[in-house]
Every structure is written in structure tokens, then in C-alpha cells.
Design a protein around this motif. Structure first.
Motif, PDB file in Angstrom:
ATOM      1  N   UNK A 482       0.841  -1.192   0.000  1.00  0.00           N
ATOM      2  CA  UNK A 482       0.000   0.000   0.000  1.00  0.00           C
ATOM      3  C   UNK A 482       0.879   1.246   0.000  1.00  0.00           C
ATOM      4  N   UNK A 483       0.416   2.274  -0.707  1.00  0.00           N
ATOM      5  CA  UNK A 483       1.127   3.561  -0.671  1.00  0.00           C
ATOM      6  C   UNK A 483       0.108   4.659  -0.359  1.00  0.00           C
ATOM      7  N   UNK A 484       0.620   5.766   0.159  1.00  0.00           N
ATOM      8  CA  UNK A 484      -0.266   6.894   0.463  1.00  0.00           C
ATOM      9  C   UNK A 484      -0.173   7.901  -0.669  1.00  0.00           C
ATOM     10  N   UNK A 485      -1.307   8.203  -1.285  1.00  0.00           N
ATOM     11  CA  UNK A 485      -1.342   9.207  -2.358  1.00  0.00           C
ATOM     12  C   UNK A 485      -1.829  10.515  -1.743  1.00  0.00           C
ATOM     13  N   UNK A 486      -0.960  11.534  -1.795  1.00  0.00           N
ATOM     14  CA  UNK A 486      -1.339  12.849  -1.264  1.00  0.00           C
ATOM     15  C   UNK A 486      -1.796  13.737  -2.407  1.00  0.00           C
ATOM     16  N   UNK A 487      -2.818  14.541  -2.154  1.00  0.00           N
ATOM     17  CA  UNK A 487      -3.245  15.541  -3.141  1.00  0.00           C
ATOM     18  C   UNK A 487      -2.770  16.896  -2.621  1.00  0.00           C
ATOM     19  N   UNK A 488      -2.053  17.622  -3.479  1.00  0.00           N
ATOM     20  CA  UNK A 488      -1.519  18.923  -3.050  1.00  0.00           C
ATOM     21  C   UNK A 488      -2.057  20.040  -3.928  1.00  0.00           C
ATOM     22  N   UNK A 489      -2.430  21.142  -3.287  1.00  0.00           N
ATOM     23  CA  UNK A 489      -2.846  22.343  -4.018  1.00  0.00           C
ATOM     24  C   UNK A 489      -1.794  23.401  -3.762  1.00  0.00           C
ATOM     25  N   UNK A 490      -1.125  23.828  -4.829  1.00  0.00           N
ATOM     26  CA  UNK A 490      -0.017  24.787  -4.705  1.00  0.00           C
ATOM     27  C   UNK A 490       1.001  24.340  -3.650  1.00  0.00           C
ATOM     28  N   UNK A 491       1.293  23.044  -3.634  1.00  0.00           N
ATOM     29  CA  UNK A 491       2.331  22.520  -2.748  1.00  0.00           C
ATOM     30  C   UNK A 491       1.853  22.191  -1.344  1.00  0.00           C
ATOM     31  N   UNK A 492       0.601  22.556  -0.984  1.00  0.00           N
ATOM     32  CA  UNK A 492       0.094  22.245   0.367  1.00  0.00           C
ATOM     33  C   UNK A 492      -0.756  20.980   0.313  1.00  0.00           C
ATOM     34  N   UNK A 493      -0.408  19.940   1.069  1.00  0.00           N
ATOM     35  CA  UNK A 493      -1.236  18.721   1.043  1.00  0.00           C
ATOM     36  C   UNK A 493      -2.615  18.957   1.681  1.00  0.00           C
ATOM     37  N   UNK A 494      -3.639  18.362   1.080  1.00  0.00           N
ATOM     38  CA  UNK A 494      -4.998  18.435   1.646  1.00  0.00           C
ATOM     39  C   UNK A 494      -5.262  17.069   2.286  1.00  0.00           C
ATOM     40  N   UNK A 495      -5.162  16.998   3.621  1.00  0.00           N
ATOM     41  CA  UNK A 495      -5.204  15.674   4.261  1.00  0.00           C
ATOM     42  C   UNK A 495      -6.549  14.961   4.075  1.00  0.00           C
ATOM     43  N   UNK A 496      -7.626  15.720   3.889  1.00  0.00           N
ATOM     44  CA  UNK A 496      -8.942  15.072   3.753  1.00  0.00           C
ATOM     45  C   UNK A 496      -9.089  14.344   2.416  1.00  0.00           C
ATOM     46  N   UNK A 497      -8.212  14.670   1.447  1.00  0.00           N
ATOM     47  CA  UNK A 497      -8.297  14.007   0.143  1.00  0.00           C
ATOM     48  C   UNK A 497      -7.233  12.922  -0.041  1.00  0.00           C
ATOM     49  N   UNK A 498      -6.376  12.729   0.980  1.00  0.00           N
ATOM     50  CA  UNK A 498      -5.355  11.678   0.873  1.00  0.00           C
ATOM     51  C   UNK A 498      -6.023  10.315   0.817  1.00  0.00           C
ATOM     52  N   UNK A 499      -5.371   9.362   0.168  1.00  0.00           N
ATOM     53  CA  UNK A 499      -5.952   8.014   0.088  1.00  0.00           C
ATOM     54  C   UNK A 499      -4.849   6.974   0.191  1.00  0.00           C
ATOM     55  N   UNK A 500      -5.172   5.839   0.819  1.00  0.00           N
ATOM     56  CA  UNK A 500      -4.250   4.703   0.838  1.00  0.00           C
ATOM     57  C   UNK A 500      -4.692   3.751  -0.264  1.00  0.00           C
ATOM     58  N   UNK A 501      -3.805   3.486  -1.222  1.00  0.00           N
ATOM     59  CA  UNK A 501      -4.178   2.606  -2.336  1.00  0.00           C
ATOM     60  C   UNK A 501      -3.050   1.621  -2.627  1.00  0.00           C
ATOM     61  N   UNK A 502      -3.387   0.587  -3.387  1.00  0.00           N
ATOM     62  CA  UNK A 502      -2.380  -0.379  -3.786  1.00  0.00           C
ATOM     63  C   UNK A 502      -1.462   0.287  -4.805  1.00  0.00           C
ATOM     64  N   UNK A 503      -0.166  -0.050  -4.752  1.00  0.00           N
ATOM     65  CA  UNK A 503       0.807   0.613  -5.621  1.00  0.00           C
ATOM     66  C   UNK A 503       0.411   0.540  -7.107  1.00  0.00           C
ATOM     67  N   UNK A 504      -0.175  -0.598  -7.523  1.00  0.00           N
ATOM     68  CA  UNK A 504      -0.539  -0.754  -8.938  1.00  0.00           C
ATOM     69  C   UNK A 504      -1.611   0.235  -9.379  1.00  0.00           C
ATOM     70  N   UNK A 505      -2.449   0.677  -8.428  1.00  0.00           N
ATOM     71  CA  UNK A 505      -3.558   1.565  -8.804  1.00  0.00           C
ATOM     72  C   UNK A 505      -3.274   3.030  -8.497  1.00  0.00           C
ATOM     73  N   UNK A 506      -2.088   3.309  -7.908  1.00  0.00           N
ATOM     74  CA  UNK A 506      -1.815   4.658  -7.402  1.00  0.00           C
ATOM     75  C   UNK A 506      -1.799   5.695  -8.531  1.00  0.00           C
ATOM     76  N   UNK A 507      -1.127   5.359  -9.656  1.00  0.00           N
ATOM     77  CA  UNK A 507      -0.998   6.343 -10.740  1.00  0.00           C
ATOM     78  C   UNK A 507      -2.373   6.710 -11.302  1.00  0.00           C
ATOM     79  N   UNK A 508      -3.193   5.678 -11.579  1.00  0.00           N
ATOM     80  CA  UNK A 508      -4.528   5.930 -12.142  1.00  0.00           C
ATOM     81  C   UNK A 508      -5.371   6.791 -11.211  1.00  0.00           C
ATOM     82  N   UNK A 509      -5.336   6.446  -9.922  1.00  0.00           N
ATOM     83  CA  UNK A 509      -6.146   7.192  -8.963  1.00  0.00           C
ATOM     84  C   UNK A 509      -5.684   8.653  -8.890  1.00  0.00           C
ATOM     85  N   UNK A 510      -4.359   8.849  -8.807  1.00  0.00           N
ATOM     86  CA  UNK A 510      -3.819  10.213  -8.723  1.00  0.00           C
ATOM     87  C   UNK A 510      -4.232  11.046  -9.928  1.00  0.00           C
ATOM     88  N   UNK A 511      -4.128  10.434 -11.124  1.00  0.00           N
ATOM     89  CA  UNK A 511      -4.464  11.154 -12.360  1.00  0.00           C
ATOM     90  C   UNK A 511      -5.947  11.531 -12.377  1.00  0.00           C
TER      91      UNK A 511
END
Length: 598
Positions: A482-511
């Protein structure tokens, strides 16, 4: 006690339990013609709108035949897999169950799992073949399925139609003849099992119980054994259509108690009531504690409503013992609660009930499940990771484990290919495939719980045109990446939008998340960089361009350097604005993450 029967109705969702309950109430004259309405026991607006039972309901009927007068205590239970805890509690208060199967749809996954729940408690099963009047009904084939499932004789199955009233008398007679009467000692010290409770704003908490041994009298001093609190039984009675007070309720019967309890946490479902005068030596074995499957944060829109939200959740928990919650805080959303649910429908219902019954407008974060993390310094000790903010630094992490479930899917054989593709896409492993008939097949998969939390059920229904039914139960934890995908707006992470996903699905989810946020976040006076990152590595980026004013509009002709000077000045202003500017994330953005596959 010989004339009491306690039974419940169990079935898959939409097989006609509530309609059957309505007919039984009419047949025993428990309700007058004036009170008649469809789904009589479903008293929540939500239940009527959606046509599903969310809460199990107890009611007492009186039935007379040549042998005398019988008291029948009926509990109507939900059919959806997310409310199976309600079913298990109802079953603990009964000696028998009506197993209702739709003659058009046949046996489905929840029928089987509810049946197993009933058999574990040694309940007498009466199979009922419902909806035999439908043009699409196939009674002979479905009868064979029932005989295969529970090993009964063909003549044991009662053909019925709850809508038209066929077979209702036969069902009532079967309840009296086949279901055993409750056993208990009316002269022993009182032991009464609480199987449900509701909050009444005027009278405090009403607890529903089944007396296993002894008697309970009105006005008597009683003790709740799990909490140790003492109360007076101000009012006791039986559950007719309206509550009817009684002076005494003895072993085998079901009733309610009102004792002026105001605090929700003082009543626990599964607790035992006993008297102060002759206390029982030990409590009745209650139900096992519920294990939530899906977790999400619920936050008030206005931070000042935090205490009000706590009170609302406590009252809801009384009515729905499978809801668990604990306080948590988030950088983006302030103070709120981390809630555990049995599934996505359960989560949706709780959110709607908070809004309707308590006027609470809430923000729900992305649902996730619990993982186990093992650190390098202590590889044998697991600690639980409930949300992405608790995810440890990857350099200190030895390994992660995620929860797996065994999923049973029953469907028409035409849709097997699509269902297999869906499960394999969700990292599932096929463990068994059984043809129940030439048309119906049962598939068993080992699936990670994470993968079925979001949209699995909806997609399964779409693929199978509504025919497939799903039932699942947890099977433990397995190692995963599992990896943690962080969503950042102008470099600041938004913790409420972070997600724990399987490494294979991380790129698709982030995009997908970056693209979705680009559509949903309103444009500002400055440029916004929306990025998805794993640790320090950016895996996806979208740019939301700034709203720009045409500062060169006043320049006509002349030297180009004048225009350039104005544009440079504007650019510097935008840069400064970007450093201090705040990006407001609309509520839809939090919800949109749930619907990424749409």
C-alpha cells in the motif's frame, strides 16, 4: 409460555418480507382498517422512499384457532448485507424464522447468509415461497433450490403471495405447529436480554428486551448488568402497534422498558436486565461486538456544531448499534468524528438520517478500511492504520497488511464473464464456482476489502442487469503493497483528500483525482497547481489557469516594452497572490472522489 411463539422473517432484499409482515398483522386483526398502509412496520421516511427495511421492528400479534389463543412476537428484519447486524440481533431473540424466497428471483446471496445465521442459533426454519402470483414466477425450479439448500421436504415449503394474501393462514398455522415455544424458568431470578433500543425525546430511552428467565414487574428496581447502573422500571409493556403497558412480563415474552434513562451510553444492546431484589448470578451471552468494515470521517460544516453532532451520533447509535465513532481532527476540516460502518449503503443512510432527523449538515471524507502496519524496529507488533494521516514514514515500514473478504456472488450464468473480469480487475482470486442450476451460478472470490468499498456493488448490478447478488464476510489480513497518495494544491497537502491505495492503482487514482479536482475547484485570480504525490515523488499534475484581467487593453501602438512591463507587473502580483491565497475546496470535491469511475 406454551402459547408464545417468537419468530422473525429473513430474506434477501426485496423478496417481500415487509409485505408479508403487513398481511400477518391484518390476518390476526392486530391493525384496524383505518391504520392500514403498505410497509406498516417501516416507520422511517427513508425506508418508505427506498422501499427497503433499515431497522428491524418487533410487534406482538394474537392468533386464535381451535387449540386456543396464541401470542406471536414477530420481528421484521432488513435484507441488505449492510444491515446484517440487525438480523443477528433479531435472531437472538427468536426460536424460529420464516425464510422468504421470491419465486421469480430464486435463492440469492443474502438468503443463504441469513439462513446460516439462523441455523447457528438453532432456529426452526419455515421456508416460504413468495410472489407465486407473478407471471415471471418459476415455483417448481425455486422449490428445488430451497430443498437443495436446507434439505427439507417439498410439502414443508409454503407457497404464498403476500400481495394477494395467498397462504397467510397456512404460514400462521405452521408458526404455531413447527416453531417451538420459548423455554425458561418463570420462577428463576430475572434475566432479560436487550436486543434493541430507541430514543424518545419526551420519555428518554426505550429498551426492547426478551425475558429469558424470571419475571419483570412494573415499578420494580432493576439493574443493567454490563454498565452496573440501577433504575426503576417506570413502565413496562408489550409491543403492539402502539405500546401497551403491562403490570408484569414473564419468561419467554418480548417487551419494552422505560426507566427515564437520558444518557445514550448507559444502554448497551446485548446487555442483561436483572432485578435488585433477586439479581441473576451471570448475564446472558449477548451478541458479539460488531466489526465495522468501512471507515469515514464525518465533520460538521460549522465547527461550532461539534458537540451537537456528538449528541446526534449518540442518539443514532442507540437506534443502530452497528455504528461506531470516535473523535478525530483534520487540518482541512477541523474537529469531527471517525465513524465505522458496515458498508457503503450503511454510510449513506447514516448521513441522510443525520440530515433529516437531526438537521445536521455534514461533510463526509473518503471512506477507507483499517490496515495493519509493522515497523522495522518491532516487526512482530502490528499497529492499526485507520486513515491516511496515520500512515507511517515508508522508510520505517517493514510491511503492510490489508483486510480480505470472501465474497459470494450469485448470478445468471450469462453474466459470469463480466463478473469475473470485474473481480480480477479488483485484485480478486476466484476460489470456487458452482452451478446451482443450469441458469444460476455461485462464484466465490477472495477480494481485498479496499477494492469493494467504493463502487463494486453498483458496477456488479450494472454488469448483471440487476440479477447478481453479493454477500461477504471478513477472512483476515494478508500482506500487501500500500502507498499513500497525497493531493496537493499549490504545494500544500490536503489531508482530507489523501488516500491509501495499492501501488498498482496509485498512478490511475492520482491522475483521475487531479482531473476531477480541476473540473470542480472554481478558478481563482491566481494559477493553482493540483498535484498527486507518493512521498516526494509527483505522479500526476493538472494546472488550473488564473482568471486574468487584460491589462494591456489600454495600450495601443507604441513600443512593445510598455506592454511587457505591464505584463511583468501583473505576473509579480499573481505570484505574490499565489503565495498568500487560499484555495477553497467545495463539498462536491470530497464526494466526487467516491464516483471516480463514473
Amino acid at each position: 409460555m406454551k402459547n408464545i411463539r417468537n419468530f422473525c422473517i429473513i430474506a434477501h432484499i426485496d423478496h417481500g418480507k415487509s409485505t408479508l409482515a403487513d398481511r400477518l398483522l391484518e390476518s390476526t386483526q392486530t391493525i384496524s382498517d383505518r391504520d392500514k398502509k403498505d410497509q406498516l412496520l417501516d416507520d422511517m421516511d427513508l425506508e418508505r422512499e427506498r422501499g427497503i427495511t433499515i431497522k428491524s421492528h418487533a410487534i406482538q400479534m394474537v392468533y386464535k384457532n381451535e387449540e386456543g389463543e396464541f401470542i406471536l412476537n414477530l420481528i421484521d428484519t432488513p435484507g441488505h448485507v449492510d444491515f446484517s447486524y440487525e438480523v443477528s440481533r433479531a435472531i437472538a431473540a427468536c426460536e424460529g424464522a420464516l425464510l422468504v424466497v421470491d419465486a421469480a428471483q430464486g435463492i440469492q446471496a443474502q438468503t443463504i447468509s441469513n439462513l446460516y445465521l439462523a441455523l447457528e442459533h438453532d432456529l426452526e426454519i419455515i421456508p416460504v415461497l413468495n410472489k407465486i402470483d407473478l407471471p415471471s414466477a418459476n415455483p417448481e425450479e425455486v422449490k428445488d433450490q430451497i430443498i437443495d439448500l436446507i434439505g427439507c421436504e417439498a410439502e414443508d415449503i409454503i407457497p404464498a403471495s403476500a400481495k394477494t394474501g395467498i397462504g397467510i393462514t397456512e404460514i400462521l398455522e405452521a408458526v404455531i405447529k413447527r416453531i417451538p415455544h420459548p423455554v425458561g424458568d418463570p420462577d428463576a431470578p430475572l434475566q432479560a436480554l436487550i436486543f434493541d433500543s430507541v430514543f424518545n425525546p419526551y420519555r428518554g430511552i426505550e429498551a426492547f428486551f426478551k425475558v429469558v428467565n424470571g419475571k419483570i414487574r412494573s415499578g420494580e428496581a432493576v439493574k443493567f448488568m454490563a454498565t452496573g447502573h440501577r433504575y426503576n422500571a417506570d413502565e413496562i409493556g408489550v409491543l403492539r402497534l402502539k405500546q401497551e403497558p403491562r403490570k408484569e412480563i414473564s419468561a419467554g415474552n418480548v417487551g419494552y422498558i422505560i426507566s427515564g434513562i437520558k444518557q445514550a451510553k448507559e444502554v448497551k444492546v446485548g446487555d442483561t436486565i436483572t432485578t435488585m431484589e433477586r439479581p441473576a448470578s451471570e448475564p446472558i451471552a449477548g451478541f458479539e461486538n460488531v466489526k465495522p468494515m468501512v471507515f469515514a470521517g464525518i465533520y460538521p460544516v460549522d465547527t461550532e456544531d461539534f458537540e451537537e453532532l456528538r449528541a446526534s451520533l449518540e442518539k443514532l447509535q442507540l437506534n443502530d448499534a452497528s455504528l461506531t465513532f470516535e473523535p478525530e481532527s483534520s487540518v482541512a476540516l477541523g474537529f469531527g468524528f471517525r465513524c465505522g460502518f458496515l458498508g457503503m449503503l450503511h454510510m449513506e443512510i447514516i448521513q441522510e438520517r443525520l440530515e433529516r432527523e437531526f438537521d445536521m449538515t455534514v461533510i463526509t471524507t473518503v471512506p477507507n478500511v483499517s490496515y495493519k502496519a509493522y515497523l522495522k524496529k518491532d516487526p512482530d507488533k502490528a499497529f492499526v492504520v485507520n486513515n491516511p494521516t496515520e500512515f507511517p514514514d515508508p522508510s520505517r515500514l517493514e510491511r503492510m497488511e490489508e483486510p480480505f473478504i470472501k465474497a459470494q456472488i450469485i448470478s445468471k450464468s450469462d453474466y459470469v464473464g463480466g463478473i469475473m473480469n470485474l473481480c480480477i480487475e479488483k485484485r480478486g482470486i476466484l476460489t470456487n464456482q458452482v452451478y446451482l442450476t443450469s441458469e444460476r451460478v455461485e462464484l466465490t472470490f477472495d477480494l481485498p476489502l479496499t477494492e469493494i468499498v467504493f463502487d463494486f456493488y453498483d458496477r456488479l448490478k450494472t454488469l448483471s442487469r440487476g440479477y447478481a447478488s453479493l454477500d461477504y464476510y471478513p477472512t483476515g489480513y494478508r500482506e500487501t503493497e500500500m502507498v499513500k497518495v497525497d493531493i496537493m494544491l499549490n504545494g500544500d497537502p490536503v489531508d482530507a483528500l489523501s488516500a491509501l491505495v495499492h501501488r498498482d492503482n496509485a498512478y490511475d487514482l492520482g491522475k483521475k483525482m487531479c482531473e476531477k479536482l480541476r473540473e470542480l475547484i472554481p478558478r481563482q485570480q491566481f494559477m493553482i497547481a493540483i498535484q498527486a504525490a507518493i512521498g516526494a515523488k509527483i505522479i500526476a499534475r493538472e494546472t488550473l489557469s488564473a482568471l486574468r484581467k487584460d491589462v494591456t487593453a489600454k495600450c495601443y501602438g507604441g513600443d512593445i516594452s510598455r506592454k511587457r512591463k505591464l505584463l511583468e507587473k501583473q505576473k509579480a502580483g499573481k505570484k505574490r497572490m499565489r503565495q498568500v491565497g487560499n484555495v477553497e475546496i467545495p463539498q462536491q470535491a470530497f464526494l466526487a472522489v467516491l464516483k471516480l469511475n463514473d
